[in-house]
Write a protein that holds these residues in place. Structure first.
Motif, PDB file in Angstrom:
ATOM      1  N   ALA A 144      -2.919   8.470 -14.217  1.00  0.00           N
ATOM      2  CA  ALA A 144      -2.854   7.527 -15.342  1.00  0.00           C
ATOM      3  C   ALA A 144      -1.558   6.719 -15.296  1.00  0.00           C
ATOM      4  O   ALA A 144      -1.568   5.501 -15.529  1.00  0.00           O
ATOM      5  CB  ALA A 144      -2.971   8.272 -16.671  1.00  0.00           C
ATOM      6  N   GLY A 145      -0.453   7.366 -14.980  1.00  0.00           N
ATOM      7  CA  GLY A 145       0.825   6.662 -14.895  1.00  0.00           C
ATOM      8  C   GLY A 145       0.832   5.639 -13.768  1.00  0.00           C
ATOM      9  O   GLY A 145       1.249   4.491 -13.957  1.00  0.00           O
ATOM     10  N   ALA A 146       0.356   6.044 -12.597  1.00  0.00           N
ATOM     11  CA  ALA A 146       0.306   5.121 -11.451  1.00  0.00           C
ATOM     12  C   ALA A 146      -0.637   3.952 -11.753  1.00  0.00           C
ATOM     13  O   ALA A 146      -0.323   2.796 -11.445  1.00  0.00           O
ATOM     14  CB  ALA A 146      -0.127   5.861 -10.191  1.00  0.00           C
ATOM     15  N   ASP A 147      -1.775   4.243 -12.381  1.00  0.00           N
ATOM     16  CA  ASP A 147      -2.733   3.185 -12.730  1.00  0.00           C
ATOM     17  C   ASP A 147      -2.124   2.189 -13.719  1.00  0.00           C
ATOM     18  O   ASP A 147      -2.395   0.987 -13.642  1.00  0.00           O
ATOM     19  CB  ASP A 147      -4.020   3.773 -13.304  1.00  0.00           C
ATOM     20  CG  ASP A 147      -4.901   4.422 -12.242  1.00  0.00           C
ATOM     21  OD1 ASP A 147      -4.677   4.183 -11.036  1.00  0.00           O
ATOM     22  OD2 ASP A 147      -5.816   5.181 -12.631  1.00  0.00           O
TER      23      ASP A 147
ATOM     24  N   LEU B  45       3.993   8.267  -8.521  1.00  0.00           N
ATOM     25  CA  LEU B  45       4.266   7.707  -9.851  1.00  0.00           C
ATOM     26  C   LEU B  45       5.642   7.060  -9.897  1.00  0.00           C
ATOM     27  O   LEU B  45       5.792   5.929 -10.371  1.00  0.00           O
ATOM     28  CB  LEU B  45       4.152   8.799 -10.918  1.00  0.00           C
ATOM     29  CG  LEU B  45       4.517   8.377 -12.346  1.00  0.00           C
ATOM     30  CD1 LEU B  45       3.670   7.199 -12.814  1.00  0.00           C
ATOM     31  CD2 LEU B  45       4.392   9.553 -13.288  1.00  0.00           C
ATOM     32  N   ILE B  46       6.653   7.748  -9.383  1.00  0.00           N
ATOM     33  CA  ILE B  46       8.012   7.202  -9.382  1.00  0.00           C
ATOM     34  C   ILE B  46       8.061   5.915  -8.555  1.00  0.00           C
ATOM     35  O   ILE B  46       8.659   4.918  -8.968  1.00  0.00           O
ATOM     36  CB  ILE B  46       9.022   8.238  -8.863  1.00  0.00           C
ATOM     37  CG1 ILE B  46       9.105   9.429  -9.825  1.00  0.00           C
ATOM     38  CG2 ILE B  46      10.399   7.610  -8.651  1.00  0.00           C
ATOM     39  CD1 ILE B  46       9.824  10.644  -9.253  1.00  0.00           C
ATOM     40  N   LEU B  47       7.424   5.919  -7.405  1.00  0.00           N
ATOM     41  CA  LEU B  47       7.434   4.743  -6.532  1.00  0.00           C
ATOM     42  C   LEU B  47       6.710   3.562  -7.179  1.00  0.00           C
ATOM     43  O   LEU B  47       7.206   2.426  -7.113  1.00  0.00           O
ATOM     44  CB  LEU B  47       6.822   5.085  -5.179  1.00  0.00           C
ATOM     45  CG  LEU B  47       6.833   3.985  -4.135  1.00  0.00           C
ATOM     46  CD1 LEU B  47       8.245   3.468  -3.862  1.00  0.00           C
ATOM     47  CD2 LEU B  47       6.187   4.496  -2.849  1.00  0.00           C
ATOM     48  N   THR B  48       5.561   3.792  -7.807  1.00  0.00           N
ATOM     49  CA  THR B  48       4.860   2.672  -8.450  1.00  0.00           C
ATOM     50  C   THR B  48       5.716   2.073  -9.559  1.00  0.00           C
ATOM     51  O   THR B  48       5.761   0.850  -9.721  1.00  0.00           O
ATOM     52  CB  THR B  48       3.475   3.076  -9.013  1.00  0.00           C
ATOM     53  OG1 THR B  48       3.611   4.163  -9.921  1.00  0.00           O
ATOM     54  CG2 THR B  48       2.504   3.429  -7.908  1.00  0.00           C
ATOM     55  N   GLU B  49       6.417   2.932 -10.311  1.00  0.00           N
ATOM     56  CA  GLU B  49       7.293   2.420 -11.369  1.00  0.00           C
ATOM     57  C   GLU B  49       8.435   1.608 -10.774  1.00  0.00           C
ATOM     58  O   GLU B  49       8.789   0.550 -11.295  1.00  0.00           O
ATOM     59  CB  GLU B  49       7.842   3.584 -12.205  1.00  0.00           C
ATOM     60  CG  GLU B  49       8.618   3.144 -13.435  1.00  0.00           C
ATOM     61  CD  GLU B  49      10.074   2.783 -13.181  1.00  0.00           C
ATOM     62  OE1 GLU B  49      10.643   1.999 -13.957  1.00  0.00           O
ATOM     63  OE2 GLU B  49      10.654   3.280 -12.184  1.00  0.00           O
ATOM     64  N   GLN B  50       9.015   2.072  -9.683  1.00  0.00           N
ATOM     65  CA  GLN B  50      10.129   1.351  -9.061  1.00  0.00           C
ATOM     66  C   GLN B  50       9.682   0.026  -8.443  1.00  0.00           C
ATOM     67  O   GLN B  50      10.430  -0.945  -8.447  1.00  0.00           O
ATOM     68  CB  GLN B  50      10.833   2.227  -8.030  1.00  0.00           C
ATOM     69  CG  GLN B  50      11.707   3.299  -8.642  1.00  0.00           C
ATOM     70  CD  GLN B  50      12.820   2.721  -9.493  1.00  0.00           C
ATOM     71  OE1 GLN B  50      13.633   1.923  -9.042  1.00  0.00           O
ATOM     72  NE2 GLN B  50      12.848   3.110 -10.760  1.00  0.00           N
ATOM     73  N   ILE B  51       8.480  -0.026  -7.929  1.00  0.00           N
ATOM     74  CA  ILE B  51       7.940  -1.294  -7.418  1.00  0.00           C
ATOM     75  C   ILE B  51       7.781  -2.275  -8.581  1.00  0.00           C
ATOM     76  O   ILE B  51       8.159  -3.443  -8.477  1.00  0.00           O
ATOM     77  CB  ILE B  51       6.607  -1.072  -6.664  1.00  0.00           C
ATOM     78  CG1 ILE B  51       6.871  -0.291  -5.369  1.00  0.00           C
ATOM     79  CG2 ILE B  51       5.916  -2.402  -6.378  1.00  0.00           C
ATOM     80  CD1 ILE B  51       5.614   0.241  -4.694  1.00  0.00           C
ATOM     81  N   TYR B  52       7.242  -1.797  -9.695  1.00  0.00           N
ATOM     82  CA  TYR B  52       7.115  -2.643 -10.885  1.00  0.00           C
ATOM     83  C   TYR B  52       8.492  -3.125 -11.350  1.00  0.00           C
ATOM     84  O   TYR B  52       8.691  -4.309 -11.626  1.00  0.00           O
ATOM     85  CB  TYR B  52       6.411  -1.874 -12.007  1.00  0.00           C
ATOM     86  CG  TYR B  52       6.376  -2.606 -13.321  1.00  0.00           C
ATOM     87  CD1 TYR B  52       5.570  -3.730 -13.494  1.00  0.00           C
ATOM     88  CD2 TYR B  52       7.157  -2.189 -14.387  1.00  0.00           C
ATOM     89  CE1 TYR B  52       5.545  -4.419 -14.699  1.00  0.00           C
ATOM     90  CE2 TYR B  52       7.132  -2.870 -15.600  1.00  0.00           C
ATOM     91  CZ  TYR B  52       6.336  -3.981 -15.749  1.00  0.00           C
ATOM     92  OH  TYR B  52       6.313  -4.664 -16.941  1.00  0.00           O
TER      93      TYR B  52
ATOM     94  N   ASP C  44       0.851  -1.188   0.000  1.00  0.00           N
ATOM     95  CA  ASP C  44       0.000   0.000   0.000  1.00  0.00           C
ATOM     96  C   ASP C  44       0.883   1.233   0.000  1.00  0.00           C
ATOM     97  O   ASP C  44       1.845   1.315   0.779  1.00  0.00           O
ATOM     98  CB  ASP C  44      -0.890   0.065   1.249  1.00  0.00           C
ATOM     99  CG  ASP C  44      -1.977  -0.992   1.273  1.00  0.00           C
ATOM    100  OD1 ASP C  44      -2.060  -1.810   0.338  1.00  0.00           O
ATOM    101  OD2 ASP C  44      -2.750  -0.997   2.251  1.00  0.00           O
ATOM    102  N   ILE C  45       0.570   2.154  -0.878  1.00  0.00           N
ATOM    103  CA  ILE C  45       1.197   3.473  -0.851  1.00  0.00           C
ATOM    104  C   ILE C  45       0.181   4.396  -0.210  1.00  0.00           C
ATOM    105  O   ILE C  45      -0.914   4.607  -0.752  1.00  0.00           O
ATOM    106  CB  ILE C  45       1.562   3.956  -2.276  1.00  0.00           C
ATOM    107  CG1 ILE C  45       2.568   3.001  -2.918  1.00  0.00           C
ATOM    108  CG2 ILE C  45       2.096   5.386  -2.215  1.00  0.00           C
ATOM    109  CD1 ILE C  45       2.843   3.297  -4.388  1.00  0.00           C
TER     110      ILE C  45
END
Length: 142
Positions: A18-21, A122-129, A4-5
């Protein structure tokens, strides 16, 4: 593993949302990622923090990790076996309270730069991916 963020404020700008989604969609099948918007992180923690949560506060003074080190950190938390959920806390314009910082299991900094809280999501969701792809030895799709 659930992640969870927790964001103090809202993810308002359509391009950040949109980026996070998009990264949340890409993570389906690997883990469940939620973005939780709250008006007060302190109140959220008082009502929702469990002993089985690994709490990572996003702080400019925190530990900086490369993408590989970040992936290893997530792997280490999963392997521990005690934690059911990783919570990333992103403060609003005033940052995180001392209360939230004291509850932290790990203090993480993405950079010495200061980001908008929406940008940080957005940066964090990309890094998790990216971390998931690294851990699965799968190519990263751009």
């Amino acid at each position: 593993m659930n992640i969870d963020i927790v964001l103090e404020g809202k993810l308002k700008e359509p391009f950040f949302k949109a980026g996070a989604d998009e990264f949340k969609k890409r993570l389906k099948g690997y883990l469940e990622l939620k973005i939780v918007e709250v008006s007060s992180i302190d109140e959220y923690l008082k009502n929702n923090l469990k002993s089985s949560d690994y709490l990572i506060t996003m702080e400019i003074e925190g530990n900086m990790l490369s993408s590989l080190e970040f992936a290893d950190k997530i792997k280490e938390i999963e392997k521990d076996g005690f934690y059911n959920r990783i919570l990333f806390l992103i403060g609003g314009s005033d940052g995180l309270s001392d209360f939230a910082k004291q509850k932290s299991t790990f203090k993480f900094s993405m950079s010495k730069l200061t980001f908008l809280h929406q940008e940080a999501v957005l940066i964090l969701t990309e890094q998790i991916y990216r971390a998931v792809k690294i851990l699965k030895n799968e190519p990263y799709h751009k």
